[in-house]
Write an enzyme that holds these catalytic residues in place. Structure first.
Site, PDB file in Angstrom:
ATOM      1  CB  SER A  68      -1.027  -0.060   1.140  1.00  0.00           C
ATOM      2  OG  SER A  68      -1.936   0.960   1.200  1.00  0.00           O
ATOM      3  CG  ASP A  98      -2.552   3.996  -1.882  1.00  0.00           C
ATOM      4  OD1 ASP A  98      -2.994   3.838  -2.791  1.00  0.00           O
ATOM      5  OD2 ASP A  98      -2.684   3.472  -0.747  1.00  0.00           O
ATOM      6  CG  ASP A 144      -2.696  -0.461  -2.331  1.00  0.00           C
ATOM      7  OD1 ASP A 144      -2.474   0.957  -1.970  1.00  0.00           O
ATOM      8  OD2 ASP A 144      -3.375  -1.141  -1.963  1.00  0.00           O
ATOM      9  CG  ASP A 151      -5.995   1.322  -1.072  1.00  0.00           C
ATOM     10  OD1 ASP A 151      -5.203   2.041  -1.299  1.00  0.00           O
ATOM     11  OD2 ASP A 151      -6.235   0.466  -0.257  1.00  0.00           O
TER      12      ASP A 151
HETATM   13 MG    MG Z   1      -3.448   1.425  -0.287  1.00  0.00          MG
END
Ligand code: MG
Length: 456
Positions: free
Chosen positions: A98, A240, A242, A244
């Protein structure tokens, strides 16, 4: 050596130290055992260079338990969750740490619904892994590995289903996006192309070499702010690693704060539909003000994405999210989704004809302060009890003890809770004025110091 962090949100560690391919393989075995032989798992990864080895290791573990694996290649966390649903898989896995720096990597697991594991399921997975009692199948029973390259196309299509691309495209918005060379690099320009935007893409190579710390917070986004100012763009968007979480920069190049991502999304959604909103107990009260103006409720849940989603499902909420830049649109998939956030902010601007700073100005503003202090074992409960006693009689106080203690006062709130991953306590307060927020933090801090200091 660092410690492998195994929590409800998955596994995270420094690659080559606490997180090795062997550790990843065992988690693959454990997850495969939990789902059962004959199952299928969808597997994506962010762009970190360590991701390929870890993906191969998790895949090997899953195949050994008789579970088949559909490899998506580089995919965002929401994209992987979405594909878990779209392909009718029994579970999903994404290899990512993340917002953590590049030396970290991690593994997140999804249910068949595309949602993060519940606390109970995460505990079960941890138990299987620790017991090492994995399902074993003979050579004939091994799972099958295949690949699927439709994640980005499908993700864009599902986001377009929940926004009005024509209204946005008519404005030919110029926007700057910082994808931090992470998983958002590939899919985000595809969405913005469909929305008729001119895109200046910073850190848009899916190399996994992060140009800055990947957490989308003010101190990491100076280049994005400057690029918005210099290019005359209407907005800047930071993802970020990843994809999300999302943070937004206004047309003057000002970072408006990650709490505003959910607030803007809520303000936009409530223009169109009336329904309740779920968020955790650490998220700004801006959402409550918007909800109360629209005549709907805010469902407060303990922190952790799975808890927010559980609250959304239980109460039939139309939107959910977290203050750190997480917007959850259940019609796409019940996972935080930066692409949904971008589309909602753009449509909000397009249909109101207002600038981002004007839209932000319409939302009642607060000052949120956060602090942490060391917390010896067992101290958290005593601090919470002492704070409860101190605040219970306060006029208009509403106490919530789902997750530590949160005290809502007529014009402010304060919370104190133990961290799940570190031996610390977090104190947060939010009020319209800084002095009031500071006073609340100081009050709880004093209670904590007295309580922890009094009794060894
Ligand atoms: Mg994330």
């Amino acid at each position: 050596m660092d410690r492998l962090i195994v929590s409800v949100s998955g596994v995270r560690g420094v690659v080559g130290e606490s997180l090795t391919p062997e550790v990843a393989r065992r988690f693959g075995c454990a997850f495969g055992t939990m789902l059962g032989t004959g199952g299928t798992v969808v597997l994506g990864r962010d762009t970190r260079p360590s991701g390929a080895d870890l993906r191969d290791a998790v895949t090997a573990g899953l195949l050994d338990t008789g579970v088949s694996v559909v490899n998506l290649g580089i995919a965002t966390t929401p994209g992987t969750a979405l594909m878990t649903v779209e392909l009718g898989a029994d579970g999903g896995v994404v290899i990512t740490a993340s917002h953590n720096p590049g030396r970290y990597n991690g593994i997140k697991f999804f249910q068949a619904t595309g949602t993060a594991l519940t606390a109970g399921e995460a505990a079960r997975l941890k138990g299987i892994r620790e017991s090492q009692r994995h399902a074993r199948v003979g050579a004939g029973g091994r799972g099958v590995e295949s690949s699927d390259d439709t994640v980005h196309r499908r993700h864009v299509a599902r986001v377009l289903d929940v926004c009005d691309a024509d209204i946005i495209a008519r404005r030919n918005f110029k926007v700057v996006v910082d994808s931090v060379n992470g998983a958002g690099c590939i899919v985000t320009p595809k969405l913005l192309e469909q929305l008729g935007c001119e895109v200046i893409h910073l850190n848009g190579e899916p190399s996994g070499r992060f140009a800055h710390n990947p957490e989308p917070i003010a101190e990491n986004l100076a280049d994005l702010c400057a690029a918005v100012r210099e290019s005359g763009a209407v907005a800047g968007f930071a993802q970020d690693a990843d994809g999300d979480r999302l943070a937004v920069v206004d047309e003057s190049g000002r970072f408006i704060g990650e709490e505003y991502t959910l607030a803007l999304a809520a303000a936009f959604v409530l223009r169109h539909r009336k329904g309740d909103i779920a968020t955790n107990s650490a998220t700004s009260r801006m959402v409550d003000d918007l909800a109360s103006a629209a005549g709907v409720r805010v469902v407060r849940t303990p922190t952790g994405e799975a808890n927010v989603v559980e609250g959304m499902v239980r109460e039939g909420c139309i939107l959910g999210g977290e203050g750190g830049g997480g917007v959850i649109e259940p019609r796409v998939v019940s996972v935080r989704n930066s692409l949904v956030g971008i589309a909602f902010v753009l449509q909000y601007m397009a249909e109101t004809g207002r600038t981002l700073s004007e839209l932000v100005h319409e939302i009642p503003a607060y000052v949120m302060l956060k602090t942490k202090l060391p917390c010896p074992p067992g101290a958290a409960e005593r601090v919470v009890a002492a704070a409860r006693e101190a605040f219970a009689a306060r006029e208009g106080a509403r106490l919530n003890e789902d997750d530590g203690l949160r005290v809502d006062l007529p014009r402010a709130w304060v919370s104190v809770r133990a961290s799940n991953t570190e031996p610390i306590m977090r104190i947060m307060a939010e009020a319209p004025e800084r002095e009031a927020a500071e006073a609340l933090v100081a009050e709880v801090r004093k209670i904590a110091d007295t309580t922890i200091g009094d009794r060894p």
